[in-house]
Motif scaffolding. Structure first.
Motif, PDB file in Angstrom:
ATOM      1  N   ALA A  15       0.827  -1.209   0.000  1.00 16.96           N
ATOM      2  CA  ALA A  15       0.000   0.000   0.000  1.00 16.96           C
ATOM      3  C   ALA A  15       0.857   1.252   0.000  1.00 16.96           C
ATOM      4  N   VAL A  16       1.936   1.244   0.793  1.00 16.28           N
ATOM      5  CA  VAL A  16       2.831   2.404   0.840  1.00 16.28           C
ATOM      6  C   VAL A  16       3.501   2.626  -0.515  1.00 16.28           C
ATOM      7  N   CYS A  17       4.016   1.539  -1.106  1.00 14.60           N
ATOM      8  CA  CYS A  17       4.691   1.656  -2.399  1.00 14.60           C
ATOM      9  C   CYS A  17       3.735   2.123  -3.492  1.00 14.60           C
ATOM     10  N   ALA A 185       8.726   0.908 -13.717  1.00 15.31           N
ATOM     11  CA  ALA A 185       9.050   1.080 -12.295  1.00 15.31           C
ATOM     12  C   ALA A 185       7.962   0.513 -11.402  1.00 15.31           C
ATOM     13  N   THR A 186       6.695   0.638 -11.837  1.00 16.00           N
ATOM     14  CA  THR A 186       5.587   0.109 -11.038  1.00 16.00           C
ATOM     15  C   THR A 186       5.681  -1.407 -10.912  1.00 16.00           C
ATOM     16  N   ILE A 187       5.960  -2.067 -12.016  1.00 18.31           N
ATOM     17  CA  ILE A 187       6.071  -3.538 -11.993  1.00 18.31           C
ATOM     18  C   ILE A 187       7.226  -3.973 -11.098  1.00 18.31           C
ATOM     19  N   PHE A 188       8.389  -3.329 -11.285  1.00 16.54           N
ATOM     20  CA  PHE A 188       9.554  -3.698 -10.469  1.00 16.54           C
ATOM     21  C   PHE A 188       9.328  -3.353  -9.000  1.00 16.54           C
ATOM     22  N   THR A 189       8.662  -2.228  -8.756  1.00 18.17           N
ATOM     23  CA  THR A 189       8.395  -1.834  -7.359  1.00 18.17           C
ATOM     24  C   THR A 189       7.509  -2.849  -6.656  1.00 18.17           C
ATOM     25  N   ILE A 190       6.482  -3.324  -7.347  1.00 11.43           N
ATOM     26  CA  ILE A 190       5.589  -4.328  -6.748  1.00 11.43           C
ATOM     27  C   ILE A 190       6.356  -5.614  -6.453  1.00 11.43           C
ATOM     28  N   LEU A 191       7.197  -6.040  -7.401  1.00 11.55           N
ATOM     29  CA  LEU A 191       7.973  -7.264  -7.182  1.00 11.55           C
ATOM     30  C   LEU A 191       8.942  -7.100  -6.017  1.00 11.55           C
TER      31      LEU A 191
END
Length: 476
Positions: A15-17, A185-191
């Motif tokens: 949620a924070v990310c 960046a969103t995909i990598f951030t979630i991973l």
């Protein structure tokens, strides 16, 4: 359905990310273009001011040196046009290229300072006119491809109309690149967030699971368990482990003491109850008509009943004091008079047992305390002293005023003394030394003393040597 802490922690990190990414998305999509446009307008204002300064430094004349300097300014992606006081274009410095919407290329071109452009097209003339009338101009042009070109103009020194513009065609490309990068960046951030949350949740939950498992073992009655978190024994989890281990030790000690208390009190209760029952049956069946024997047996029943009452009262008294249910009633009184009264109360008992008790100390020593509790402490000290003092010896109750003005009260016996090991635990609840095993009592008398002293914040203790008697004391 229960949600584990691990899942909650994972959800929180995600949620924070995602919140941070959402903020970046909003800023990029809603505010990037307006912010960039404002920045561009400010740059155009500075560009016009720089151009005017260059001309001003040359006394307002457009010489070759002046045009070369203005060319340098325009080369950074700007279009600068200069017209005379009548609105006729006299100089054009093109740094945008064919994308300039202000001076569209045409077959009939004018060659001015090396750039082919239609200077006096309808759009340019109209902007010059508006600039001369109002003194300045701010606007935007659109080319055939929908690209915006902000334009800014200024009528300078009532002689020159300076118009500057630049293209925003690159803005959409920049936004497209940033948007594509944000998607990646969103995909990598979630991973990465999932991996970090898995590691952190394991690190965070592992001590809790260890503690939970240990707690279940304690609930089963296993008190020899001990936990530790060697990763960082000084952090909150390490402190929690230390507190848990301390709690388990305290529970084990309490359980052992309670077992000993139950065993001892069961024995102590059985004896007087057996005596009471035996004498009661004897009076009923045998000695009821013999007054002398009956009265003797009734006195024994009364004594044993008093002993039972005393035992029960000791337990209730300690419970009430230790749980803070008793409210102290502070009064000022003469502790010496109280000690004299205690000596008088126990004098007959001591004489019957072949012992003596006397008072030794000052006549007056006024103190402030809960008189009833201090009297209870003195009763405990004196009764214990008489139990441990052999026949032919004495118990001394003393009151002395110390050099610092405080009052020391002591009870000294002539018994066998207390070992150093027993002295460490003599005031603990339920504690009874090996020498006291088999004697009457609950093991709570001195524990009550300890609780009373701590509630008053008084110093207390015991001074003893084996074979030389003991002195129990407290300072008020």
């Amino acid at each position: 359905m229960k949600t584990s802490i691990r899942n909650k922690l994972t959800a929180m990190i995600l949620a924070v990310c995602l919140s941070i990414l959402a903020i970046v998305w909003v800023i990029t999509s809603l505010f990037f273009k307006p912010m960039y446009y404002r920045m561009t307008q400010n740059q155009l204002t500075k560009l016009i001011s720089s151009t005017a300064k260059i001309i001003s430094d040359n006394n307002g004349e457009l010489t070759d040196d002046v045009t070369e300097k203005i060319k340098t300014l325009a080369a950074n992606g700007y279009c600068i046009e200069i017209a005379d006081e009548f609105g006729n274009g006299i100089a054009l410095f093109e740094g945008i290229g064919d994308g300039c919407s202000l001076h569209v290329p045409d077959e009939s071109m004018s060659y001015i300072y090396g750039v082919h452009r239609r200077m006096n097209n309808e759009t340019a003339v109209d902007i010059r006119e508006q600039t001369r009338k109002s003194g300045s101009y701010v606007g935007t042009l659109n080319d055939a491809y929908g690209n915006r070109q902000p334009v800014r103009g200024k009528y300078w020194n009532n002689r020159y109309t300076i118009v500057a513009s630049t293209s925003l065609a690159s803005t959409d490309s920049i936004i497209s690149i940033v948007t594509a990068q944000l998607k990646t960046a969103t995909i990598f951030t979630i991973l990465i967030a999932l991996i970090i949350s898995a590691i952190m949740s394991h690190w965070f939950v592992s001590p809790i699971m260890t503690l939970s498992k240990a707690t279940k073992e304690v609930a089963k009655g296993k008190y020899d368990i001990e936990i530790s978190f060697p990763e960082d024994p000084t952090d909150e989890f390490g402190q929690l482990a230390a507190d848990f281990n301390s709690m388990v030790k305290e529970i084990k000690t309490t359980q052992d003491m309670q077992k000993e208390l139950v065993s001892g009190i069961t024995h102590d209760l059985r004896t007087p109850l057996t005596i009471i029952k035996g004498y009661a049956e004897s009076i009923r069946d045998i000695t009821g008509d013999n007054r002398e024997i009956r009265e003797s047996q009734l006195n024994t029943i009364i004594d044993e009943t008093d002993r039972l009452t005393k035992m029960v009262n000791s337990v209730l008294e300690y419970t009430k004091l230790s749980q803070g249910a008793y409210k102290l009633n502070f009064v000022q009184y003469n502790i010496a008079d109280m000690c004299l009264d205690i000596v008088d109360i126990y004098k007959n008992k001591a004489e019957k047992e072949g012992k003596t008790i006397r008072y030794e100390g000052v006549d007056e020593a006024y103190v402030t305390a809960d008189a009833s509790l201090i009297e209870r402490v003195l009763h405990n000290f004196v009764s214990n002293a008489l139990v441990h003092t052999p026949q032919g010896t004495e118990v001394v109750v003393g009151v002395n005023i110390l050099p610092n003005g405080k009052v020391k009260v002591s009870v000294t016996d002539s018994g066998e003394g207390i070992s150093e090991e027993d002295q460490k635990h003599i005031f603990d609840r339920y504690y009874r030394s090996r020498k006291d095993l088999g004697k009457q009592g609950t093991g709570l008398g001195l524990a009550v003393v300890k609780t009373v002293m701590e509630n008053h914040h008084f110093e207390y203790g015991v001074t003893s040597q084996e074979g030389k008697g003991s002195e129990f004391w407290f300072i008020m």
